[in-house]
Write a protein that holds these residues in place. Structure first.
Motif, PDB file in Angstrom:
ATOM      1  N   ALA A  41      13.586  12.841-100.116  1.00  0.00           N
ATOM      2  CA  ALA A  41      14.123  12.290-101.364  1.00  0.00           C
ATOM      3  C   ALA A  41      15.122  13.232-102.006  1.00  0.00           C
ATOM      4  CB  ALA A  41      12.975  11.992-102.333  1.00  0.00           C
ATOM      5  N   ASP A  42      15.004  14.524-101.701  1.00  0.00           N
ATOM      6  CA  ASP A  42      15.891  15.515-102.304  1.00  0.00           C
ATOM      7  C   ASP A  42      17.205  15.639-101.535  1.00  0.00           C
ATOM      8  OD1 ASP A  42      16.234  17.465-104.393  1.00  0.00           O
ATOM      9  OD2 ASP A  42      16.177  18.982-102.814  1.00  0.00           O
ATOM     10  N   ARG A  43      17.309  14.965-100.418  1.00  0.00           N
ATOM     11  CA  ARG A  43      18.535  15.038 -99.628  1.00  0.00           C
ATOM     12  C   ARG A  43      19.645  14.268-100.345  1.00  0.00           C
ATOM     13  NH1 ARG A  43      17.558  12.892 -93.844  1.00  0.00           N
ATOM     14  NH2 ARG A  43      19.708  13.632 -93.610  1.00  0.00           N
ATOM     15  N   SER A  44      20.759  14.907-100.530  1.00  0.00           N
ATOM     16  CA  SER A  44      21.861  14.260-101.235  1.00  0.00           C
ATOM     17  C   SER A  44      23.178  14.894-100.819  1.00  0.00           C
ATOM     18  CB  SER A  44      21.672  14.371-102.760  1.00  0.00           C
ATOM     19  OG  SER A  44      21.681  15.739-103.155  1.00  0.00           O
ATOM     20  N   VAL A  45      24.251  14.242-101.199  1.00  0.00           N
ATOM     21  CA  VAL A  45      25.581  14.758-100.915  1.00  0.00           C
ATOM     22  C   VAL A  45      26.445  14.568-102.171  1.00  0.00           C
ATOM     23  CG1 VAL A  45      26.344  12.554 -99.936  1.00  0.00           C
ATOM     24  CG2 VAL A  45      27.584  14.645 -99.374  1.00  0.00           C
ATOM     25  N   THR A  46      27.218  15.578-102.478  1.00  0.00           N
ATOM     26  CA  THR A  46      28.104  15.525-103.641  1.00  0.00           C
ATOM     27  C   THR A  46      29.545  15.350-103.179  1.00  0.00           C
ATOM     28  OG1 THR A  46      26.635  16.963-104.939  1.00  0.00           O
ATOM     29  CG2 THR A  46      28.915  16.748-105.695  1.00  0.00           C
ATOM     30  N   VAL A  47      30.191  14.326-103.681  1.00  0.00           N
ATOM     31  CA  VAL A  47      31.564  14.020-103.276  1.00  0.00           C
ATOM     32  C   VAL A  47      32.392  13.721-104.523  1.00  0.00           C
ATOM     33  CG1 VAL A  47      30.992  13.133-100.975  1.00  0.00           C
ATOM     34  CG2 VAL A  47      30.938  11.598-102.946  1.00  0.00           C
ATOM     35  N   ARG A  48      33.701  13.693-104.329  1.00  0.00           N
ATOM     36  CA  ARG A  48      34.616  13.364-105.418  1.00  0.00           C
ATOM     37  C   ARG A  48      35.357  12.071-105.111  1.00  0.00           C
ATOM     38  NH1 ARG A  48      37.503  19.057-107.324  1.00  0.00           N
ATOM     39  NH2 ARG A  48      35.601  20.053-108.150  1.00  0.00           N
ATOM     40  N   GLY A  49      35.588  11.311-106.159  1.00  0.00           N
ATOM     41  CA  GLY A  49      36.334  10.065-106.012  1.00  0.00           C
ATOM     42  C   GLY A  49      37.569  10.093-106.897  1.00  0.00           C
ATOM     43  N   LEU A  50      38.648   9.553-106.393  1.00  0.00           N
ATOM     44  CA  LEU A  50      39.924   9.568-107.109  1.00  0.00           C
ATOM     45  C   LEU A  50      40.375   8.147-107.419  1.00  0.00           C
ATOM     46  CD1 LEU A  50      42.621  10.908-108.056  1.00  0.00           C
ATOM     47  CD2 LEU A  50      43.398  10.708-105.673  1.00  0.00           C
ATOM     48  N   ALA A  51      40.915   7.972-108.616  1.00  0.00           N
ATOM     49  CA  ALA A  51      41.535   6.697-108.997  1.00  0.00           C
ATOM     50  C   ALA A  51      42.867   7.009-109.671  1.00  0.00           C
ATOM     51  CB  ALA A  51      40.632   5.896-109.927  1.00  0.00           C
ATOM     52  N   GLU A  52      43.904   6.315-109.245  1.00  0.00           N
ATOM     53  CA  GLU A  52      45.231   6.482-109.827  1.00  0.00           C
ATOM     54  C   GLU A  52      45.812   5.121-110.147  1.00  0.00           C
ATOM     55  OE1 GLU A  52      46.988  10.586-107.864  1.00  0.00           O
ATOM     56  OE2 GLU A  52      47.301   8.699-106.782  1.00  0.00           O
ATOM     57  N   ARG A  53      46.624   5.085-111.193  1.00  0.00           N
ATOM     58  CA  ARG A  53      47.245   3.819-111.565  1.00  0.00           C
ATOM     59  C   ARG A  53      48.604   4.096-112.213  1.00  0.00           C
ATOM     60  NH1 ARG A  53      43.848  -0.907-114.458  1.00  0.00           N
ATOM     61  NH2 ARG A  53      42.658  -0.475-112.542  1.00  0.00           N
ATOM     62  N   ASP A  54      49.611   3.358-111.758  1.00  0.00           N
ATOM     63  CA  ASP A  54      50.941   3.457-112.351  1.00  0.00           C
ATOM     64  C   ASP A  54      51.007   2.542-113.572  1.00  0.00           C
ATOM     65  OD1 ASP A  54      51.767   5.230-110.413  1.00  0.00           O
ATOM     66  OD2 ASP A  54      52.677   3.701-109.150  1.00  0.00           O
ATOM     67  N   VAL A  55      51.479   3.093-114.682  1.00  0.00           N
ATOM     68  CA  VAL A  55      51.590   2.323-115.918  1.00  0.00           C
ATOM     69  C   VAL A  55      52.957   2.577-116.538  1.00  0.00           C
ATOM     70  CG1 VAL A  55      49.104   2.414-116.362  1.00  0.00           C
ATOM     71  CG2 VAL A  55      50.602   4.181-117.324  1.00  0.00           C
ATOM     72  N   THR A  56      53.311   1.733-117.474  1.00  0.00           N
ATOM     73  CA  THR A  56      54.556   1.910-118.228  1.00  0.00           C
ATOM     74  C   THR A  56      54.210   2.188-119.681  1.00  0.00           C
ATOM     75  OG1 THR A  56      55.752   0.389-116.769  1.00  0.00           O
ATOM     76  CG2 THR A  56      56.739   0.853-118.906  1.00  0.00           C
ATOM     77  N   ALA A  57      54.854   3.192-120.258  1.00  0.00           N
ATOM     78  CA  ALA A  57      54.603   3.560-121.648  1.00  0.00           C
ATOM     79  C   ALA A  57      54.870   2.371-122.569  1.00  0.00           C
ATOM     80  CB  ALA A  57      55.478   4.745-122.041  1.00  0.00           C
TER      81      ALA A  57
END
Length: 239
Positions: A41-57
């Motif tokens: 139960a203590d087995r785990s993995v730490t990862v990173r996730g990225l989200a990007e979005r183009d917007v107009t001011a």
């Protein structure tokens, strides 16, 4: 003491010892299995996730700094008033409402040059608009102000702002978490395990930067085209 009594007592001891042995075996198995389950139960993995979005001011703010200089204060004031009129006419011709342009500061400096007094008046006006296309058109024609005799100083430039970050935050966090799960699934596949639920998660800071890098050039300090970015750190259980 009779032989029957001794035989009966021995049978009781043997039965008790047998039950105790069985209990120890079962207890040891359950303890070992529990430790194994806890370890699993203590087995785990730490990862990173990225989200990007183009917007107009959706907000443009143009700070216009200009100055006038003369040997007498009245002449300097006359020159600065003429520049103010020229700037006001410039934005009116571009279709901006009169209240879009507001004064944000002014100061007067005086010094002596070989005994001759010198007066410098500096003034700032600020344009604030949600019409990004019109703001860009104004920046493209900014040298029309120079041709009209307005001396633009350092600090003059357009700034574009994206004000609707709160509207897209939930979706971007979900996208970043989904991206993190993909990374965790790839790790799990490589290690022969499966990805479970989320053990813990940390949302990173949202950043808003120019989409195409820093814009350069005199009087141009920003671009309306932005890139919003967020990185989340997620710890997944491994089954």
């Amino acid at each position: 003491m009779s032989e029957k009594f001794i035989e009966s007592r021995n049978k009781i001891w043997l039965a008790s010892a047998g039950l105790l042995t069985i209990g120890l075996i079962v207890g040891g198995y359950l303890l070992g299995d529990g430790l194994l389950r806890a370890k699993m139960a203590d087995r785990s993995v730490t990862v990173r996730g990225l989200a990007e979005r183009d917007v107009t001011a959706d907000l443009a703010t143009w700070t216009i700094a200009y100055s006038a200089q003369s040997t007498d204060l009245q002449s300097a004031q006359t020159d600065i008033d003429q520049d103010t009129d020229a700037i006001t006419a410039f934005f009116k011709e571009l279709g901006f409402q009169a209240d879009a342009l507001k004064p944000t500061g002014a100061n007067v400096n005086q010094y002596s040059n070989n005994g001759i007094p010198q007066y410098t008046i500096r003034q700032r006006l600020s344009l604030r608009t949600n019409d990004i296309d019109k703001a860009q058109a104004a920046v493209a024609r900014q040298f029309d102000l120079v041709r009209r005799g307005v001396v633009l100083e350092d600090g003059s430039g357009m700034s574009y702002t994206f004000t609707k970050l709160e509207d897209i935050k939930p979706e971007m966090v979900a996208e970043a978490t989904k991206d993190a799960r993909k990374s965790a699934e790839q790790f799990a596949e490589d290690s022969g395990t499966d990805v479970g639920g989320i053990k813990s998660a940390t949302q990173g800071y949202f950043s808003i930067d120019s989409r195409d890098g820093d814009a350069g050039g005199y009087g141009v300090t920003d671009t309306p085209y932005k890139k919003v970015r967020v990185v989340t750190t997620v710890n997944f259980y491994l089954d």
